[in-house]
Scaffold this motif. Structure first.
Motif, mmCIF file in Angstrom:
data_model
loop_
_atom_site.group_PDB
_atom_site.id
_atom_site.type_symbol
_atom_site.label_atom_id
_atom_site.label_comp_id
_atom_site.label_asym_id
_atom_site.label_seq_id
_atom_site.Cartn_x
_atom_site.Cartn_y
_atom_site.Cartn_z
ATOM 1 N N VAL A 133 5.913 -6.041 12.502
ATOM 2 C CA VAL A 133 6.675 -7.254 12.770
ATOM 3 C C VAL A 133 5.757 -8.467 12.602
ATOM 4 C CG1 VAL A 133 8.117 -8.462 14.470
ATOM 5 C CG2 VAL A 133 8.053 -5.962 14.447
ATOM 6 N N PRO A 134 6.218 -9.533 11.958
ATOM 7 C CA PRO A 134 5.377 -10.729 11.815
ATOM 8 C C PRO A 134 4.851 -11.228 13.156
ATOM 9 C CG PRO A 134 7.316 -10.911 10.416
ATOM 10 C CD PRO A 134 7.517 -9.688 11.265
ATOM 11 N N GLU A 135 3.728 -11.920 13.105
ATOM 12 C CA GLU A 135 3.044 -12.343 14.329
ATOM 13 C C GLU A 135 3.920 -13.203 15.223
ATOM 14 O OE1 GLU A 135 -1.219 -14.455 15.571
ATOM 15 O OE2 GLU A 135 -0.405 -14.728 13.535
ATOM 16 N N ALA A 170 -2.974 9.652 9.231
ATOM 17 C CA ALA A 170 -3.917 8.870 8.421
ATOM 18 C C ALA A 170 -3.172 7.984 7.426
ATOM 19 C CB ALA A 170 -4.885 9.796 7.699
ATOM 20 N N ASP A 171 -2.115 8.510 6.810
ATOM 21 C CA ASP A 171 -1.322 7.721 5.865
ATOM 22 C C ASP A 171 -0.645 6.547 6.575
ATOM 23 O OD1 ASP A 171 -2.025 9.376 3.786
ATOM 24 O OD2 ASP A 171 -0.165 10.546 3.817
ATOM 25 N N ALA A 172 -0.129 6.808 7.773
ATOM 26 C CA ALA A 172 0.520 5.740 8.539
ATOM 27 C C ALA A 172 -0.474 4.641 8.886
ATOM 28 C CB ALA A 172 1.149 6.318 9.802
ATOM 29 N N ARG A 173 -1.670 5.040 9.286
ATOM 30 C CA ARG A 173 -2.688 4.044 9.653
ATOM 31 C C ARG A 173 -3.161 3.258 8.439
ATOM 32 N NH1 ARG A 173 -5.934 7.787 14.084
ATOM 33 N NH2 ARG A 173 -4.694 7.119 15.899
ATOM 34 N N ALA A 174 -3.167 3.906 7.272
ATOM 35 C CA ALA A 174 -3.575 3.202 6.057
ATOM 36 C C ALA A 174 -2.591 2.072 5.741
ATOM 37 C CB ALA A 174 -3.669 4.179 4.895
ATOM 38 N N GLU A 175 -1.286 2.351 5.865
ATOM 39 C CA GLU A 175 -0.309 1.284 5.611
ATOM 40 C C GLU A 175 -0.326 0.263 6.745
ATOM 41 O OE1 GLU A 175 4.194 0.380 4.084
ATOM 42 O OE2 GLU A 175 3.550 2.452 4.342
ATOM 43 N N GLU A 176 -0.544 0.728 7.961
ATOM 44 C CA GLU A 176 -0.620 -0.188 9.095
ATOM 45 C C GLU A 176 -1.712 -1.229 8.878
ATOM 46 O OE1 GLU A 176 -1.035 0.154 13.946
ATOM 47 O OE2 GLU A 176 -2.354 1.372 12.674
ATOM 48 N N SER A 177 -2.854 -0.810 8.329
ATOM 49 C CA SER A 177 -3.967 -1.743 8.121
ATOM 50 C C SER A 177 -3.583 -2.856 7.152
ATOM 51 C CB SER A 177 -5.191 -0.990 7.602
ATOM 52 O OG SER A 177 -4.970 -0.463 6.311
ATOM 53 N N GLN A 178 -2.712 -2.553 6.192
ATOM 54 C CA GLN A 178 -2.271 -3.582 5.245
ATOM 55 C C GLN A 178 -1.456 -4.659 5.956
ATOM 56 O OE1 GLN A 178 -0.537 -2.003 1.598
ATOM 57 N NE2 GLN A 178 -1.610 -0.057 1.895
ATOM 58 N N PHE A 179 -0.622 -4.239 6.892
ATOM 59 C CA PHE A 179 0.160 -5.220 7.651
ATOM 60 C C PHE A 179 -0.708 -5.997 8.630
ATOM 61 C CE2 PHE A 179 3.716 -2.608 6.186
ATOM 62 C CZ PHE A 179 4.658 -3.582 5.908
ATOM 63 N N ARG A 180 -1.662 -5.319 9.237
ATOM 64 C CA ARG A 180 -2.549 -6.016 10.170
ATOM 65 C C ARG A 180 -3.367 -7.083 9.452
ATOM 66 N NH1 ARG A 180 -5.092 -1.834 14.665
ATOM 67 N NH2 ARG A 180 -3.164 -1.581 15.875
ATOM 68 N N ASN A 181 -3.717 -6.825 8.199
ATOM 69 C CA ASN A 181 -4.452 -7.816 7.408
ATOM 70 C C ASN A 181 -3.620 -9.071 7.165
ATOM 71 O OD1 ASN A 181 -6.709 -6.172 7.246
ATOM 72 N ND2 ASN A 181 -6.130 -5.292 5.273
ATOM 73 N N LYS A 182 -2.306 -8.939 7.334
ATOM 74 C CA LYS A 182 -1.407 -10.091 7.177
ATOM 75 C C LYS A 182 -0.955 -10.621 8.547
ATOM 76 C CE LYS A 182 1.337 -7.715 4.422
ATOM 77 N NZ LYS A 182 2.460 -7.377 3.502
ATOM 78 N N ASP A 183 -1.704 -10.224 9.592
ATOM 79 C CA ASP A 183 -1.459 -10.691 10.961
ATOM 80 C C ASP A 183 -0.131 -10.216 11.540
ATOM 81 O OD1 ASP A 183 -3.893 -12.048 11.231
ATOM 82 O OD2 ASP A 183 -3.088 -13.826 10.231
#
Length: 356
Positions: A100-102, A127-140
């Motif tokens: 969800v956006p910040e 591991a796959d879920a966390r990999a995609e999660e990191s992409q969203f976290r990089n966008k805050d």
């Protein structure tokens, strides 16, 4: 032969999709579900095996009784669902990612064939879920990954029983079976609240009748207690969500850091309010044991479930607890536009009173 045709259907789904990331996601989904199917053993074979542990034997026996009850008393389209069993090496069958956006409570949505757009993304690999999660976290984005005990393929495949079911108490296992089978009856793309509330209503009323038949009517109070805890939590979440909506509406006025500070303060208040609310509960509530750490993703996911449960239970009562007639009424309602559906369900909710 049927299992082979299901495999071809899974492979066909992947070949219809475009884009490397899309193919990558669906490839893991296909391989994950295929692995589940291929690992399944007929329940009858497990029950006839003298080396099967007594606890598992007992759970599978109850599951088969509940499966028959679901088809005969609840008019659910059981088919060959839950006739096989899979021993998993983990407590969940998949994990779901929510992002969800910040400064929003509107979740990112992923769109799927048949299912429509959903506010979560399921993975068989953490591991796959966390990999995609990191992409969203990089966008805050705020994110949440949660384990899923079971899921339904909506009747496209013969869903098996697995460790996620049998590790539950008998009443919760039976309730979960009724819930997942209910998704075979009706499903509206893009309306999670409708789908999950309907399935939860079938779960509750099915469990009530099942426990009554088993001479354990008193155990239904425990299910109602769990529902009451969810409803109390939902009321709390709605109050704080309204405050967050007001804050997030000021994005064009307030600087980001000020928004973050006020957001953090609201969530801290919510965590404390939840701690006070759950202090006297006999077991952890929907957000788990306190102290809890919550964000936009937790709230966005939680708000989608259970809001129409009283309405669907009232519809079943109106049908005289004839489940087949109830399903027909639900299917007719599902054909209406969303505003009309919501208005009708809201009116039904106001009429519902709990069993005395």
């Amino acid at each position: 032969m049927k299992q082979l045709s299901q495999i071809y259907l899974l492979l066909l789904l992947v070949t219809m999709l475009n884009g490397c990331s899309t193919i990558g996601y669906y490839s893991q989904a296909v391989s994950g579900h295929l692995s589940l199917m291929m690992s399944a053993e007929p329940v009858d074979d497990i029950l006839s095996d003298t080396s099967t542990p007594m606890d598992l034997r007992g759970k599978l026996t109850v599951a088969q009784q509940a499966r028959e009850f679901a088809g005969q008393r609840l008019a659910l389209p059981v088919g060959e669902a839950f006739s096989d069993y899979v021993n998993l090496d983990r407590p969940w069958v998949v994990v779901n990612l929510v992002a969800v956006p910040e400064f929003s409570l509107e979740p990112h949505r992923w769109c799927y064939p048949v299912l429509g757009c959903q506010a979560y993304r399921g993975y068989y690999s953490l591991a796959d879920a966390r990999a995609e999660e990191s992409q969203f976290r990089n966008k805050d984005f705020d994110t949440f990954i949660g384990g899923v005990t079971a899921y339904s393929t909506l009747g496209w495949f013969d869903d098996p029983l697995h460790t996620g079911f049998t590790q539950l108490t008998e009443d919760r296992m039976v309730a979960l079976m009724f819930h997942e089978l209910a998704h075979r009856v009706v499903y509206i793309a893009d309306d999670t609240a409708f789908n999950e509330s309907f399935a939860t209503a079938v779960e509750l009323e099915g469990l009530r009748l099942w426990l009554s038949e088993q001479g354990k009517s008193g155990q239904f109070d425990e299910a109602l207690d769990r529902l009451a805890r969810r409803n109390q939590t939902l009321s709390l979440v709605e109050d704080f969500s309204a405050r967050l909506d007001v804050l997030y509406a000021q994005q064009d006025v307030l600087p980001d850091q000020q928004l973050r500070n006020r957001k953090a303060a609201i969530y801290q208040e919510l965590a404390l309010a939840y701690q006070e609310l759950s202090a006297e509960w006999s077991e952890p509530g929907p957000f788990g044991p306190v102290p809890v750490s919550l964000n936009n993703a937790n709230l966005a996911l939680f708000r989608q479930y259970n809001q129409h449960v009283p309405a669907f239970r009232q519809m079943l009562r109106n049908a005289g607890y004839d489940f087949a007639d109830f399903y027909k009424a639900v299917e007719m309602l599902s054909e209406q536009l969303e505003p009309q559906r919501s208005e009708h369900l809201a009116a039904l909710s106001e009429r519902f009173e709990e069993h005395l």
